[in-house]
Design a protein around this motif. Structure first.
Motif, short mmCIF file in Angstrom:
data_model
loop_
_atom_site.label_atom_id
_atom_site.label_comp_id
_atom_site.label_asym_id
_atom_site.label_seq_id
_atom_site.Cartn_x
_atom_site.Cartn_y
_atom_site.Cartn_z
N LEU A 134 5.72 -11.65 15.46
CA LEU A 134 5.98 -10.19 15.05
C LEU A 134 4.97 -9.76 14.18
CD1 LEU A 134 7.77 -7.73 14.80
CD2 LEU A 134 9.06 -8.71 13.15
N GLU A 135 4.26 -8.78 14.56
CA GLU A 135 2.97 -8.31 13.82
C GLU A 135 3.44 -6.87 12.69
OE1 GLU A 135 -0.46 -7.69 15.82
OE2 GLU A 135 -0.65 -9.71 16.35
N LEU A 136 3.43 -7.01 11.53
CA LEU A 136 3.70 -6.01 10.81
C LEU A 136 2.52 -5.27 10.02
CD1 LEU A 136 7.14 -7.21 9.42
CD2 LEU A 136 6.74 -5.83 11.30
N THR A 137 2.51 -4.09 10.11
CA THR A 137 1.22 -3.41 9.41
C THR A 137 1.83 -2.92 8.01
OG1 THR A 137 0.36 -2.86 11.23
CG2 THR A 137 -0.61 -1.60 9.47
N ILE A 138 1.40 -3.38 7.09
CA ILE A 138 1.61 -2.88 5.84
C ILE A 138 0.77 -1.81 4.88
CG2 ILE A 138 2.25 -3.67 3.39
CD1 ILE A 138 3.94 -4.93 5.75
N SER A 139 1.15 -0.94 4.06
CA SER A 139 0.28 0.12 3.69
C SER A 139 -0.28 -0.27 2.51
CB SER A 139 1.21 1.31 3.29
OG SER A 139 0.57 2.37 2.73
N LEU A 140 -1.48 0.10 2.23
CA LEU A 140 -2.31 -0.09 1.12
C LEU A 140 -2.42 1.16 0.38
CD1 LEU A 140 -5.51 -2.10 2.61
CD2 LEU A 140 -3.59 -3.19 0.96
N TYR A 141 -2.03 1.96 0.72
CA TYR A 141 -1.79 3.33 0.01
C TYR A 141 -3.34 4.07 0.45
CZ TYR A 141 -1.26 7.48 -2.81
OH TYR A 141 -1.15 8.68 -3.51
N MET A 142 -3.96 4.69 -0.33
CA MET A 142 -5.11 5.67 -0.22
C MET A 142 -6.06 4.62 -0.88
SD MET A 142 -3.79 7.62 1.63
CE MET A 142 -5.19 9.14 1.76
N PRO A 143 -7.47 4.74 -0.31
CA PRO A 143 -8.67 3.74 -0.79
C PRO A 143 -9.11 4.48 -2.33
CG PRO A 143 -9.30 5.46 0.87
CD PRO A 143 -7.91 5.63 0.96
N GLN A 144 -9.17 3.66 -3.14
CA GLN A 144 -9.48 3.80 -4.55
C GLN A 144 -10.93 3.52 -4.88
OE1 GLN A 144 -7.02 4.99 -6.72
NE2 GLN A 144 -8.40 5.44 -8.51
N LEU A 145 -11.70 4.50 -5.25
CA LEU A 145 -13.02 4.30 -5.33
C LEU A 145 -13.40 3.72 -6.94
CD1 LEU A 145 -16.15 4.09 -4.44
CD2 LEU A 145 -16.24 6.51 -5.10
N GLU A 146 -13.04 4.45 -7.66
CA GLU A 146 -13.38 4.28 -9.18
C GLU A 146 -12.17 3.36 -9.95
OE1 GLU A 146 -16.40 7.92 -9.93
OE2 GLU A 146 -14.46 8.07 -10.64
N THR A 147 -12.50 2.87 -10.80
CA THR A 147 -11.67 2.33 -11.99
C THR A 147 -11.98 2.85 -13.31
OG1 THR A 147 -12.96 0.34 -12.12
CG2 THR A 147 -11.00 0.43 -10.61
N ASN A 148 -13.47 3.33 -13.38
CA ASN A 148 -13.65 4.28 -14.62
C ASN A 148 -14.83 5.05 -14.09
OD1 ASN A 148 -16.58 2.94 -15.08
ND2 ASN A 148 -15.51 1.03 -14.93
N SER A 149 -15.01 6.03 -14.96
CA SER A 149 -15.75 7.27 -14.66
C SER A 149 -17.35 6.79 -14.32
CB SER A 149 -15.84 8.38 -15.59
OG SER A 149 -16.31 8.00 -16.67
N ARG A 150 -17.80 5.68 -14.82
CA ARG A 150 -19.21 5.31 -14.61
C ARG A 150 -19.25 3.95 -13.70
NH1 ARG A 150 -22.95 8.33 -17.23
NH2 ARG A 150 -24.49 6.58 -16.88
N ALA A 151 -18.53 3.63 -12.86
CA ALA A 151 -18.19 2.57 -12.12
C ALA A 151 -19.40 2.23 -11.25
CB ALA A 151 -16.81 2.79 -11.19
#
Length: 522
Positions: free
Chosen positions: A412-429
């Motif tokens: 049984l294959e299940l697809t799990i959500s990662l939510y939306m892509p997150q580019l930054e963890t700080n403003s000058r990443a």
């Protein structure tokens, strides 16, 4: 001067008394005539001397007599009047009357009304006939009551529906009976042939069949033949006792081969005990095979028998909650029936209990772990992750349709959500990093469904801060239409939507050239 009442005043008082309920039984109605006009006078036991009044009253010319009619009243015998010379003319109140005129009094008789006896009898007969017609057409019962004894409850229901009798008016009680089969009417409270209304309550007693708990003497079955066994079953109404017939080369025809008592014992046998009796059909005809009972046996046992009898096994598989995997659930030919050599015997083989797949979409990580830990849910779960608007960790797709039943161990294959892509963890990443690192990050996100794009669309320029060619000087996050996203200075501070674009400006070297070192003289 003494006030005196005339006859009209006295009459008015008497009439007023009648209105108030005073009896006028002693009054007679008279005609009165005088010169003043016609007046109706009545007297009741007045102590008045009419003869004396006539002598003393002046003569007057006779007046025409006028007859005044009134309703007849009850009359009583008049009170004898004393002799004229012995009494003085007075009124009841003791006062002398005023002057009298000559009066002529005549008694009025009115004949009572008489009803014709023939008309009275005709009216009574007409009234009785009208009442009888109303009773017959409005109130009289008209539905004939059938005899339902020996018929079924369904027959009663059909008759009630046909005559618009509400089922709420019908009560059916039940009791055990060896005379009547189940659901057959034993008695009814209304006599057959009588008339009833559609509102008349009806009560029936129906049979529940023979009491299954009644004890039954268990016979010596092994010494009985088919006819004796059948008569024993029918006489005692053994609803759970069955006869199977099968070919047998050892036991002669119509004799009992064996029996299987599934509930109770021979000493405690009741009408409701489950009993199967196998009776011989004798030897099978030449070239034919008597089919045996393979239900509950393994498919290997059946195939071994089929090979020895030259029978072909047709196998289909099905899930079963009661029969373990590899054993036979049912067979297409009954036990004891003959099958020619080379014939086919269809059977259904158990695949064991099925794993029922629910709708996993929306399951959280914790819910999925609970389901997978249940012993009967033995499937192999493979997870893959993808960016999606659903909360991180929630199931968004499944490879097996919800409601399906699968074998234990199925994948049984299940697809799990990662939510939306997150580019930054700080403003000058990403400032000062090689732009190819950002391009690689986008490629990785696209492998999980982000569907983004990145490039040096803002051009190149020299920078002393980021002098190495390819370093990121600035970057912006745009939507699918090229509009800058609203959050943050560059629109990249929040999770990015699917199909986002990242525009970069990269360095092409330092702005200030490096000084050429002065050669050292030799």
């Amino acid at each position: 001067m003494t006030n005196k009442k005339d006859f009209l005043s006295s009459l008015a008082e008497e009439l007023e008394g009648e209105k108030k309920g005073v009896s006028n039984d002693d009054f007679d109605i008279y005609q009165a005539a005088n010169k003043k006009g016609d007046e109706l006078r009545s007297y009741k036991n007045l102590d008045y001397d009419f003869e004396q009044a006539k002598k003393t009253a002046p003569k007057a010319a006779p007046q025409p007599t006028k007859t005044v009619a009134s309703e007849p009243v009850k009359r009583t015998a008049p009170t004898p009047t004393p002799a004229p010379a012995a009494r003085k003319a007075t009124l009841r109140d003791g006062k002398e009357p005023d002057s009298f005129q000559q009066e002529k009094l005549q008694k009025i008789e009115k004949k009572p009304f008489k009803l014709d006896p023939k008309l009275l009898v005709a009216g009574i007969i007409a009234l009785l006939l009208t009442g009888a017609a109303i009773w017959y057409f409005v109130f009289a019962p008209k539905i004939p009551m059938p005899n339902f004894v020996g018929q079924t409850i369904n027959d009663v229901g059909a008759w009630a529906k046909q005559n618009n009798i509400p089922t709420s008016n019908i009560i059916v009680n039940t009791e055990f009976s060896t005379e009547f089969d189940k659901d057959v009417i034993i008695t009814q409270d209304k006599t057959a042939g009588s008339k009833i209304k559609d509102t008349t309550p009806l009560t029936f007693v129906a049979s529940k069949g023979a009491n299954p708990d009644d004890p039954i003497d268990f016979p010596d079955l092994m010494n009985m033949n088919y006819t004796e066994v059948k008569d024993w079953i029918e006489t005692n109404k053994l609803s759970k006792t069955k006869i199977n017939t099968q070919y047998n080369t050892i036991v002669e025809k119509d004799k009992v081969i064996n029996f299987e008592l599934k509930t109770g014992t021979e000493s405690s046998f009741t009408r409701g005990s489950t009993l199967t009796i196998n009776i011989s059909k004798g030897a099978a005809p030449a070239g034919t095979v008597a089919v045996e009972n393979f239900v509950g046996k393994t498919i290997a046992e059946l195939e071994q028998w089929a090979t020895s009898k030259k029978i072909v096994v047709e196998k289909t598989e099905a899930y079963s909650d009661t029969v373990e995997a590899g054993k036979i659930i049912s067979q297409g030919i009954k036990v004891g029936e003959s099958l020619e050599e080379g014939g086919k015997l269809p059977v259904v083989v158990s695949k064991g209990k099925a794993v029922k797949i629910p709708n996993f979409v929306g399951y959280t990580k914790e819910m999925l772990e609970v389901w997978a830990a249940t012993p009967e849910n033995k499937v192999t779960i493979i997870k893959k992750e993808r960016y999606n608007a659903a909360a991180a960790g929630n199931v968004i797709e499944q490879s097996i349709k919800a409601g399906s039943a699968v074998d234990s161990g199925s994948v049984l294959e299940l697809t799990i959500s990662l939510y939306m892509p997150q580019l930054e963890t700080n403003s000058r990443a990403w400032y000062g990093k090689d732009y190819l690192e950002l391009v690689k990050w986008v490629d990785d996100a696209n492998g999980k469904g982000a569907n983004m794009a990145a490039g040096a669309w803002d051009g190149e320029e020299a920078s002393d801060e980021y002098p190495t060619p390819g370093q990121i000087i600035s970057y912006r996050c745009l939507d699918v239409n090229g509009n800058q996203l609203p959050h943050g200075a560059n629109g990249c501070a929040r999770p990015l939507p699917i199909d986002a674009k990242i525009a970069m400006k990269i360095s092409n070297g330092p702005k200030t050239p490096k000084a050429t070192p002065t050669p050292t003289p030799e």
